[in-house]
Structure formats: C-alpha cells, structure tokens
Design an enzyme around this catalytic site. Structure first.
Site, PDB file in Angstrom:
ATOM      1  N   ASP A   1       8.704  -3.701  -1.099  1.00 19.53           N
ATOM      2  CA  ASP A   1       7.954  -4.737  -1.808  1.00 19.53           C
ATOM      3  C   ASP A   1       8.855  -5.612  -2.674  1.00 19.53           C
ATOM      4  O   ASP A   1      10.015  -5.279  -2.925  1.00 19.53           O
ATOM      5  CB  ASP A   1       6.839  -4.099  -2.671  1.00 19.53           C
ATOM      6  CG  ASP A   1       7.277  -2.783  -3.307  1.00 19.53           C
ATOM      7  OD1 ASP A   1       8.481  -2.613  -3.554  1.00 19.53           O
ATOM      8  OD2 ASP A   1       6.416  -1.926  -3.552  1.00 19.53           O
TER       9      ASP A   1
ATOM     10  N   ASP B   1      -1.909   5.362 -10.348  1.00 17.64           N
ATOM     11  CA  ASP B   1      -3.236   5.137  -9.751  1.00 17.64           C
ATOM     12  C   ASP B   1      -3.267   5.481  -8.260  1.00 17.64           C
ATOM     13  O   ASP B   1      -4.241   5.204  -7.571  1.00 17.64           O
ATOM     14  CB  ASP B   1      -3.683   3.682  -9.965  1.00 17.64           C
ATOM     15  CG  ASP B   1      -2.740   2.665  -9.313  1.00 17.64           C
ATOM     16  OD1 ASP B   1      -1.767   3.079  -8.634  1.00 17.64           O
ATOM     17  OD2 ASP B   1      -2.981   1.456  -9.478  1.00 17.64           O
TER      18      ASP B   1
ATOM     19  N   HIS C   1      -1.094   4.341  -5.903  1.00 14.63           N
ATOM     20  CA  HIS C   1      -0.595   3.347  -4.941  1.00 14.63           C
ATOM     21  C   HIS C   1       0.712   3.804  -4.297  1.00 14.63           C
ATOM     22  O   HIS C   1       1.484   4.553  -4.889  1.00 14.63           O
ATOM     23  CB  HIS C   1      -0.457   1.949  -5.576  1.00 14.63           C
ATOM     24  CG  HIS C   1       0.625   1.807  -6.615  1.00 14.63           C
ATOM     25  ND1 HIS C   1       0.385   1.305  -7.870  1.00 14.63           N
ATOM     26  CD2 HIS C   1       1.956   2.070  -6.592  1.00 14.63           C
ATOM     27  CE1 HIS C   1       1.512   1.269  -8.556  1.00 14.63           C
ATOM     28  NE2 HIS C   1       2.479   1.722  -7.804  1.00 14.63           N
TER      29      HIS C   1
ATOM     30  N   GLU D   1      -2.592  -1.121  -3.866  1.00 17.27           N
ATOM     31  CA  GLU D   1      -3.393  -0.634  -4.992  1.00 17.27           C
ATOM     32  C   GLU D   1      -4.705  -0.041  -4.472  1.00 17.27           C
ATOM     33  O   GLU D   1      -5.093  -0.283  -3.326  1.00 17.27           O
ATOM     34  CB  GLU D   1      -3.692  -1.811  -5.942  1.00 17.27           C
ATOM     35  CG  GLU D   1      -2.449  -2.411  -6.607  1.00 17.27           C
ATOM     36  CD  GLU D   1      -1.878  -1.555  -7.735  1.00 17.27           C
ATOM     37  OE1 GLU D   1      -2.010  -0.317  -7.696  1.00 17.27           O
ATOM     38  OE2 GLU D   1      -1.289  -2.143  -8.661  1.00 17.27           O
TER      39      GLU D   1
HETATM   40  C1  F6R Z   1       8.275   0.344  -5.702  1.00 20.40           C
HETATM   41  C2  F6R Z   1       6.984   0.816  -5.213  1.00 20.40           C
HETATM   42  C3  F6R Z   1       6.003   1.479  -6.108  1.00 20.40           C
HETATM   43  C4  F6R Z   1       6.616   2.557  -6.987  1.00 20.40           C
HETATM   44  C5  F6R Z   1       5.565   3.161  -7.906  1.00 20.40           C
HETATM   45  C6  F6R Z   1       6.158   4.200  -8.842  1.00 20.40           C
HETATM   46  O1  F6R Z   1       9.038  -0.220  -4.667  1.00 20.40           O
HETATM   47  O2  F6R Z   1       6.732   0.647  -4.072  1.00 20.40           O
HETATM   48  O3  F6R Z   1       4.978   2.050  -5.323  1.00 20.40           O
HETATM   49  O4  F6R Z   1       7.164   3.549  -6.168  1.00 20.40           O
HETATM   50  O5  F6R Z   1       4.970   2.146  -8.658  1.00 20.40           O
HETATM   51  O6  F6R Z   1       7.056   3.575  -9.703  1.00 20.40           O
HETATM   52  P1  F6R Z   1       7.972   4.413 -10.702  1.00 20.40           P
HETATM   53  O7  F6R Z   1       8.956   5.137  -9.859  1.00 20.40           O
HETATM   54  O8  F6R Z   1       8.640   3.380 -11.565  1.00 20.40           O
HETATM   55  O9  F6R Z   1       7.069   5.330 -11.445  1.00 20.40           O
END
Ligand code: F6R
Length: 260
Positions: A67, A136, A138, A143
C-alpha cells in the site's frame, strides 16, 4: 493456519525474517509482497543482517508493496516508499527496477490499480506476502467492511487507523485519509502469507482473525481460507487466543523437515 507464538517481539520478528530468508534461499527469483508500519522494522533489520553476514542474496528478488498513501509528495518521510528505502532497500541488493509500489500520485488511480494487478501477474504472482494487522483487523489497508474479494484500489482509512498512524506524522490532521492498497483478494492470491503481530494492542484482532468467524468486519479473518498461511505473534499479541496451548504444542512437536 500455522500459529507460532514467540516469547518476545524480537524473537517473533526474527522468526518472520527466517521464514522470508528461507523463501529467498529456496527460490532466488522470489516475488515478495511487503508491508510497512512498526511491526516489520525488526524483520527488515534482521534481513539486512543476514544479507551482510550470511550473504543472503536479493539480486533476483522482485517486490510489491501492499500500500501507499494518496497525495504525499515524492520523498515525503512518511511515504511507504521512503519507509522501505530506509528500512530495507538501502540495506540489501534488490535491483531498483524490480521494486514496485502503488503510486499515490497517479493521475488515473483506477487505471494505475489495474496496472498494479497486471504487474503482479506478469511477475508470476507473489510467492510470499508479509502482512501486519491493524488493531481493527485490517490487512494492507483493507479496513472493516472491505470486500473479501477486493483487488487493488483506493480506500478511505477509518478514523481509528488515522489515529493509530498519527504517531508517525506528528498529528492526526497530517495523516492522509486515502491510500491505495492491494485488495484482500490480491493478498489471498499469494502462494503463501505470513502475518506478524506484536503487542497487546493487536491481541483482540489476532484472536478474531484466527479463531473468530470469517467476516468482512475483520478482513484478516479471510486468511483462514488461505491454504499456506503462518501467523507469528509475540506473547502479548497471543493473550486472547483460546487455543494458545495447542498452537505451542503443535510448534514444539513439529517434524524437523517442516522447520525453517
Ligand atoms: C502497512 C499495512 C498495514 C499495517 C498495519 C499494522 O503496509 O499494510 O496493514 O501492517 O496497519 O501497522 P503497525 O505495524 O504499524 O502496527
């Protein structure tokens, strides 16, 4: 789903790095799907160490990141391209032309997203997709309520994710509201998935994804349908797993030929 519980965050990150390293050693021209965020930082450090000390070779590897934020100018310190440059790409030998990101500045976002899907297919598909998980539930930035068949597209972040990510930007106001993300369906097409979760703030999402119903309300739960998925967690992220003892038992009794 194979669930691996490690005592500490560092051990969990090293385990994830070992799994990626084994993939690259087994197939030099691997196509890796990569994630950003705080969780994989230790994974990338360990991979860089393996590159330096054990000559883990990325010369033939191709990467696709999950992403990217929409609208951040090139080189913005919080862009995911910049994150990856800092934590991995400047430290290992992946050729620049084989590194792929969604383009958050694309003029025609739907056309760009379709092109990203085509590029993944033309590279032969993703061999191993590294994932984190949002509090959450995702994955990527799919989301809650994302279609479990979704493909690469623009998404609007939830207020909760905006708040979670404000720690990187300094304030909630500076966090972009939109991202381009691989879809759940894109992720499910990877030949293998590896989700790493660390810390108590992920415990509820981890339990939901592994032991709850498969639901768009918790997009990571789609991984229950993936035939080759490993979930690596530290003890803190494992606290809500009902069958934690069984997962430890399975891991301790794993045949030697299945170990990485
Ligand atoms: C990032 C991504 C997100 C993160 C998720 C957890 O490329 O795809 O799904 O993996 O938001 O983020 P952290 O590791 O910062 O808790």
């Amino acid at each position: 789903m194979e669930i691996i519980i490690k005592a500490t965050a560092v051990e969990a990150q090293h385990e994830a790095a070992r799994i990626i390293a084994a993939q690259v050693r087994g197939k030099a021209a691997s196509v890796l799907g990569l994630a950003t965020g705080s969780t994989p930082i230790g994974v990338y450090s360990h991979l860089a160490e393996l590159h330096q000390k054990e000559h883990l070779d990325f010369a033939q590897v191709t990467t696709f990141n999950l992403d990217e934020y929409v609208g951040l100018p090139e080189g913005h310190p919080q862009s995911y391209r910049e994150f990856m440059r800092q934590h991995l790409f400047s430290r290992v030998n992946i050729p620049a032309h084989r590194i792929h990101f969604p383009d958050g500045l694309a003029a025609d976002i739907p056309a760009h997203c379709a092109g990203y899907e085509t590029a993944i297919r033309q590279a032969g598909g993703i061999d191993l997709q590294l994932l984190g998980i949002g509090s959450d539930g995702h994955i990527g930035f799919n989301e809650p309520s994302s279609s479990l068949a979704s493909r690469t597209r623009i998404k609007t972040l939830t207020p909760r994710t905006v708040k979670d990510n404000a720690r990187f930007f300094g304030s909630v106001e500076q966090v972009p509201r939109h991202v381009i993300t691989m879809g759940v369906g894109t992720i499910m097409d990877a030949r293998a998935c590896l989700l790493l979760a660390i810390g108590e703030s992920k415990a509820e999402a981890v339990a939901g994804m592994a032991e709850g119903p498969i639901t768009a309300d918790l997009p990571a739960s789609a991984l229950q349908m993936h035939p080759v998925c490993k979930l690596v967690v530290d003890e803190a992220a494992a606290t809500r797993l009902r069958r934690a003892d069984y997962y430890r038992w399975v891991y301790d009794n794993k045949p030697s030929w299945q170990r990485t």
